[in-house]
Design a protein around this motif. Structure first.
Motif, PDB file in Angstrom:
ATOM      1  N   GLU A 130       0.565  -8.936   3.070  1.00  0.00           N
ATOM      2  CA  GLU A 130       1.312  -9.258   1.853  1.00  0.00           C
ATOM      3  C   GLU A 130       1.800  -7.981   1.160  1.00  0.00           C
ATOM      4  O   GLU A 130       2.926  -7.929   0.656  1.00  0.00           O
ATOM      5  CB  GLU A 130       0.430 -10.069   0.892  1.00  0.00           C
ATOM      6  CG  GLU A 130       0.018 -11.438   1.408  1.00  0.00           C
ATOM      7  CD  GLU A 130       1.184 -12.412   1.511  1.00  0.00           C
ATOM      8  OE1 GLU A 130       2.332 -12.036   1.194  1.00  0.00           O
ATOM      9  OE2 GLU A 130       0.948 -13.567   1.912  1.00  0.00           O
ATOM     10  N   PHE A 131       0.977  -6.955   1.154  1.00  0.00           N
ATOM     11  CA  PHE A 131       1.354  -5.687   0.528  1.00  0.00           C
ATOM     12  C   PHE A 131       2.556  -5.075   1.245  1.00  0.00           C
ATOM     13  O   PHE A 131       3.487  -4.568   0.611  1.00  0.00           O
ATOM     14  CB  PHE A 131       0.166  -4.725   0.550  1.00  0.00           C
ATOM     15  CG  PHE A 131       0.444  -3.410  -0.137  1.00  0.00           C
ATOM     16  CD1 PHE A 131       0.630  -3.349  -1.507  1.00  0.00           C
ATOM     17  CD2 PHE A 131       0.506  -2.236   0.591  1.00  0.00           C
ATOM     18  CE1 PHE A 131       0.882  -2.137  -2.142  1.00  0.00           C
ATOM     19  CE2 PHE A 131       0.754  -1.018  -0.022  1.00  0.00           C
ATOM     20  CZ  PHE A 131       0.953  -0.970  -1.394  1.00  0.00           C
ATOM     21  N   ALA A 137       1.174  -9.431  -5.882  1.00  0.00           N
ATOM     22  CA  ALA A 137       0.297 -10.413  -6.544  1.00  0.00           C
ATOM     23  C   ALA A 137      -0.570 -11.130  -5.511  1.00  0.00           C
ATOM     24  O   ALA A 137      -1.789 -11.293  -5.710  1.00  0.00           O
ATOM     25  CB  ALA A 137       1.126 -11.416  -7.339  1.00  0.00           C
ATOM     26  N   ALA A 138       0.036 -11.558  -4.411  1.00  0.00           N
ATOM     27  CA  ALA A 138      -0.731 -12.239  -3.362  1.00  0.00           C
ATOM     28  C   ALA A 138      -1.725 -11.275  -2.724  1.00  0.00           C
ATOM     29  O   ALA A 138      -2.870 -11.644  -2.440  1.00  0.00           O
ATOM     30  CB  ALA A 138       0.215 -12.796  -2.295  1.00  0.00           C
ATOM     31  N   ALA A 139      -1.296 -10.041  -2.493  1.00  0.00           N
ATOM     32  CA  ALA A 139      -2.194  -9.041  -1.907  1.00  0.00           C
ATOM     33  C   ALA A 139      -3.406  -8.826  -2.791  1.00  0.00           C
ATOM     34  O   ALA A 139      -4.540  -8.740  -2.313  1.00  0.00           O
ATOM     35  CB  ALA A 139      -1.442  -7.733  -1.690  1.00  0.00           C
ATOM     36  N   LEU A 167      -3.140  -1.348  -8.012  1.00  0.00           N
ATOM     37  CA  LEU A 167      -3.284  -1.113  -9.445  1.00  0.00           C
ATOM     38  C   LEU A 167      -2.348  -0.008  -9.920  1.00  0.00           C
ATOM     39  O   LEU A 167      -1.729  -0.117 -10.990  1.00  0.00           O
ATOM     40  CB  LEU A 167      -4.739  -0.760  -9.764  1.00  0.00           C
ATOM     41  CG  LEU A 167      -5.745  -1.911  -9.642  1.00  0.00           C
ATOM     42  CD1 LEU A 167      -7.178  -1.386  -9.731  1.00  0.00           C
ATOM     43  CD2 LEU A 167      -5.498  -2.955 -10.727  1.00  0.00           C
ATOM     44  N   ILE A 168      -2.239   1.056  -9.143  1.00  0.00           N
ATOM     45  CA  ILE A 168      -1.355   2.164  -9.522  1.00  0.00           C
ATOM     46  C   ILE A 168       0.089   1.692  -9.573  1.00  0.00           C
ATOM     47  O   ILE A 168       0.837   2.023 -10.508  1.00  0.00           O
ATOM     48  CB  ILE A 168      -1.518   3.344  -8.546  1.00  0.00           C
ATOM     49  CG1 ILE A 168      -2.860   4.041  -8.799  1.00  0.00           C
ATOM     50  CG2 ILE A 168      -0.375   4.346  -8.681  1.00  0.00           C
ATOM     51  CD1 ILE A 168      -3.210   5.100  -7.783  1.00  0.00           C
ATOM     52  N   GLU A 169       0.509   0.909  -8.588  1.00  0.00           N
ATOM     53  CA  GLU A 169       1.883   0.406  -8.578  1.00  0.00           C
ATOM     54  C   GLU A 169       2.145  -0.551  -9.732  1.00  0.00           C
ATOM     55  O   GLU A 169       3.294  -0.711 -10.158  1.00  0.00           O
ATOM     56  CB  GLU A 169       2.196  -0.275  -7.250  1.00  0.00           C
ATOM     57  CG  GLU A 169       2.289   0.700  -6.080  1.00  0.00           C
ATOM     58  CD  GLU A 169       2.956   0.104  -4.859  1.00  0.00           C
ATOM     59  OE1 GLU A 169       3.532  -1.005  -4.975  1.00  0.00           O
ATOM     60  OE2 GLU A 169       2.910   0.740  -3.798  1.00  0.00           O
ATOM     61  N   ASP A 170       1.070  -1.184 -10.238  1.00  0.00           N
ATOM     62  CA  ASP A 170       1.215  -2.076 -11.386  1.00  0.00           C
ATOM     63  C   ASP A 170       1.043  -1.346 -12.715  1.00  0.00           C
ATOM     64  O   ASP A 170       1.044  -1.963 -13.780  1.00  0.00           O
ATOM     65  CB  ASP A 170       0.203  -3.224 -11.297  1.00  0.00           C
ATOM     66  CG  ASP A 170       0.614  -4.268 -10.261  1.00  0.00           C
ATOM     67  OD1 ASP A 170       1.805  -4.294  -9.901  1.00  0.00           O
ATOM     68  OD2 ASP A 170      -0.245  -5.044  -9.812  1.00  0.00           O
ATOM     69  N   GLY A 171       0.862  -0.021 -12.655  1.00  0.00           N
ATOM     70  CA  GLY A 171       0.767   0.771 -13.870  1.00  0.00           C
ATOM     71  C   GLY A 171      -0.627   0.956 -14.425  1.00  0.00           C
ATOM     72  O   GLY A 171      -0.807   1.625 -15.444  1.00  0.00           O
TER      73      GLY A 171
END
Length: 244
Positions: A130-131, A137-139, A167-171
């Motif tokens: 998924e990533f 989100a699914a990952a 988490l890093i990619e989501d800020g």
């Protein structure tokens, strides 16, 4: 060619007498019926050789078509709900050229065979799949379940690494960098590729670490100011009042 009509007992004896590479070749020559009979006679030992074959084929691209054919035969021969079926589904997903087919096989393992040792690895591969497709989100759902269901599992290091990247990619830099730090601490000495991946991902953590230190410093300063104000107020409250 098949094993030539050899009886189940004789086939099992022949299989057990062979070294690993020869066992792989024999498995590749069997019919679906012979595979089923051999698995029934030998229980987990056919699955061990299937895994040996699949791992061998992963390192030799030319062996992939033969591995896929064997895996399809194993799935056809396996009994419903058997460990052999789970292994077949898992390796079919690993070798699949179609992400959607791989996703279905991994999901089936995690839903129908959640207690299987393969379920942990299927969750990890689902998250990675998924990533790679941009489904963060699914990952993250798969990683969260993996860490919840298998907190001390063999996939923990890779799960923490992937969680850190998500988490890093989501800020969420501080949490993400903490997850990468745990992955780095857990990585075995021989996991060179994973260590390199973690180190590369941690390059984003320099500014996050500075920001986190700054937040902690501001917090300490604020705590110090509050403590000083409290001491001053206490001193004023307890000081003797001057007579008018």
């Amino acid at each position: 060619a098949s094993a030539g009509g050899v009886g189940p007992g004789a086939l099992a004896a022949r299989f057990l007498s062979l070294p690993g590479p020869a066992r792989r070749r024999l498995l590749g020559s069997l019919t679906t019926e012979e595979l089923g009979a051999l698995e029934a006679d030998l229980d987990g030992r056919v699955r061990e050789s299937l895994e040996d074959w699949c791992r061998y084929a992963l390192s030799d691209v030319g062996q992939a078509p033969a591995a896929r054919a064997l895996i399809d035969s194993v799935i056809t021969a396996a009994k419903d709900g058997s460990p052999m079926l789970v292994d077949g589904l898992y390796w079919r997903a690993v070798y699949s050229d179609a992400p959607d087919q791989a996703r279905r096989d991994y999901l089936r393992i995690t839903v129908e065979f959640a207690q299987s040792p393969r379920a942990e690895w299927a969750l990890l591969r689902l998250a990675q799949l998924e990533f790679s497709r941009g489904g963060r989100a699914a990952a993250k759902r798969h990683v969260d379940r993996l860490l919840l269901d298998h907190p001390d599992g063999a996939t923990r290091t890779q799960a923490q690494y992937l969680l850190g990247r998500l988490l890093i990619e989501d800020g969420a830099m501080v949490r993400g960098c903490a997850s990468l730090a745990e992955a780095k601490q857990r990585a075995a000495p021989g996991e060179i590729e994973l260590q390199n991946q973690i180190a590369y991902a941690q390059r984003a953590c320099g500014s996050a670490a500075i920001a986190a230190d700054s937040v902690r410093l501001d917090s300490l300063r604020a705590d110090s100011v509050r403590a000083e104000m409290q001491r001053t107020a206490a001193a004023v409250a307890t000081a003797p009042k001057k007579a008018k």
